[in-house]
Design an enzyme around this catalytic site. Sequence first.
Site, PDB file in Angstrom:
ATOM      1  NE  ARG A 174      -6.758   1.271  10.995  1.00  0.00           N
ATOM      2  CZ  ARG A 174      -5.500   1.052  10.605  1.00  0.00           C
ATOM      3  NH1 ARG A 174      -4.614   2.043  10.610  1.00  0.00           N
ATOM      4  NH2 ARG A 174      -5.103  -0.142  10.217  1.00  0.00           N
TER       5      ARG A 174
ATOM      6  CG  MET B 179       7.891  23.647  -2.358  1.00  0.00           C
ATOM      7  SD  MET B 179       6.727  24.663  -3.267  1.00  0.00           S
ATOM      8  CE  MET B 179       6.034  25.674  -1.972  1.00  0.00           C
TER       9      MET B 179
ATOM     10  CE  LYS C 188      -0.356   0.052   5.044  1.00  0.00           C
ATOM     11  NZ  LYS C 188      -1.145  -0.447   6.192  1.00  0.00           N
TER      12      LYS C 188
ATOM     13  CE1 TYR D 275      12.128  31.945   1.129  1.00  0.00           C
ATOM     14  CE2 TYR D 275      12.364  29.563   1.083  1.00  0.00           C
ATOM     15  CZ  TYR D 275      11.957  30.749   0.480  1.00  0.00           C
ATOM     16  OH  TYR D 275      11.384  30.714  -0.756  1.00  0.00           O
TER      17      TYR D 275
HETATM   18  C1  PLP Z   1      -0.369  -1.445   6.872  1.00  0.00           C
HETATM   19  C2  PLP Z   1      -0.965  -2.673   7.417  1.00  0.00           C
HETATM   20  C3  PLP Z   1      -0.170  -3.768   7.747  1.00  0.00           C
HETATM   21  C4  PLP Z   1       1.345  -3.745   7.669  1.00  0.00           C
HETATM   22  O1  PLP Z   1       1.874  -3.036   8.737  1.00  0.00           O
HETATM   23  P1  PLP Z   1       3.464  -2.897   8.977  1.00  0.00           P
HETATM   24  O2  PLP Z   1       3.542  -2.334  10.330  1.00  0.00           O
HETATM   25  O3  PLP Z   1       3.974  -1.972   7.934  1.00  0.00           O
HETATM   26  O4  PLP Z   1       4.047  -4.251   8.858  1.00  0.00           O
HETATM   27  C5  PLP Z   1      -0.798  -4.919   8.172  1.00  0.00           C
HETATM   28  N1  PLP Z   1      -2.141  -4.993   8.273  1.00  0.00           N
HETATM   29  C6  PLP Z   1      -2.945  -3.949   7.969  1.00  0.00           C
HETATM   30  C7  PLP Z   1      -4.410  -4.085   8.101  1.00  0.00           C
HETATM   31  C8  PLP Z   1      -2.390  -2.762   7.555  1.00  0.00           C
HETATM   32  O5  PLP Z   1      -3.178  -1.720   7.269  1.00  0.00           O
END
Ligand code: PLP
Length: 409
Positions: free
Chosen positions: A142, A356, A34, A303
């Site tokens: 969550r 930036m 992700k 800056y």
């Molecule tokens: C991001 C995520 C993980 C992985 O987490 P890490 O700490 O990067 O290993 C596992 N499970 C879910 C549901 C996540 O959102």
Amino acid sequence: MKSWVEVSEQRLAANYRLLMEAAGAGTAVLAVVKANAYGHGAAICAPVLARAGAKWLGVTDVAEGAAVREALTSEGISSAMQPEILVMSGLIGDEAGAVVRHGLTPVVWDRQQVEWLAGAVSRAGSGVPLAVHVEIDTGMARQGVRPGEDLDELLGWLRAQSGLRLGGVMTHFASSEIAGSPQTVEQAGLFEEAVGAVKAAGLQPAWVHAGNSSTVDNQGVKNFGEGSPAWLRRLAASVGARSMVRTGLALYGYCLPIEQASVSSTKEDVVRPGVEPRLQHVMTWKTRVIGLRDVRPGDTVGYNAIFSAQRAMRLALLPVGYADGVRRELSGSDTRPGGWVMVHGRCAPVVGRVSMNLTIVDVTEILDVAVGDEAVVLGEGITANDHARIAGTIAYEIVCGVRASSRLV
Ligand SMILES: *Cc1c(COP(=O)(O)O)cnc(C)c1O
């Protein structure tokens, strides 16, 4: 190109294999890609992980899942060899069609999601049921369904949809980096209850999964029972399913330090090392010197003139700044040193405020720096942990914040 990320294929694959070994025989490892593979480039990391043996990849949403599926296909990985792709953070109605079209596996926890997906499956008309994974909220609050009545109701809605089948049951731990966390023990207990309820409802998930990078790293902790990969294996086996952990950050070579649950727990409770010392950083973020300038004693830099030269100095200009993910906290002032980059293998401290799109570094002590020379913004000699410490955050946020195109090396 003003800056680019070099992704080590060999290190990424080695980290994956290390995590598989550490998770233990019989536990699968889902590779989380992700957030553009934590800033490393999902389109290039996903095929590497698939070739390293990953049977599951994890993304946050449907758009990421579709992009990863396309990357796997365009890399020539046959559909039979492609990993399953778990969409971990929900969906909305108009994305349900793409879930089916791209062969993604969505995580669900409410009735609306179930209905959207069932509608998409029936419109696709293939007659093949779509596997979904149900997330149990065991304390993260969550997403996920609470064990008890809410779960029973959800399972009822699922069973009523012939287009869907329960492929997995999962939960997410809130405190996995804390050795002996009572929260993890509590979450594990609720998860056991939920998995029992699934079985009692007559459903047969193929997968039971929980835990992240720290869960695997934490295996170095003595008496790690509830919430550990071994605990998960037993739980999965009790319903005839396979177990899986979901690792993200550790794939890329970083891991949060393990914390102790209470001051009364002693060093001996934590048996190091876990996997962390054997992980290898995958990302090297590079840029090039685009300008050189000599300043005199008393000249100020950047800056708000927070840095003033105490002596004659040679400064190098780099074409990256906070818009690219160089944290502004790395700025170096007269009263507080900031971060640094590596030039010719040596530290070049940041002077003045990170702007930036530009950062100024001190190369006075480094001989023969020329315009066009490479500088390492993050990699050998300056890690995401360094950036995180200086910026007061965690390595997760640093690597995810890098905005540069990546290439495999
Ligand atoms: C991001 C995520 C993980 C992985 O987490 P890490 O700490 O990067 O290993 C596992 N499970 C879910 C549901 C996540 O959102």
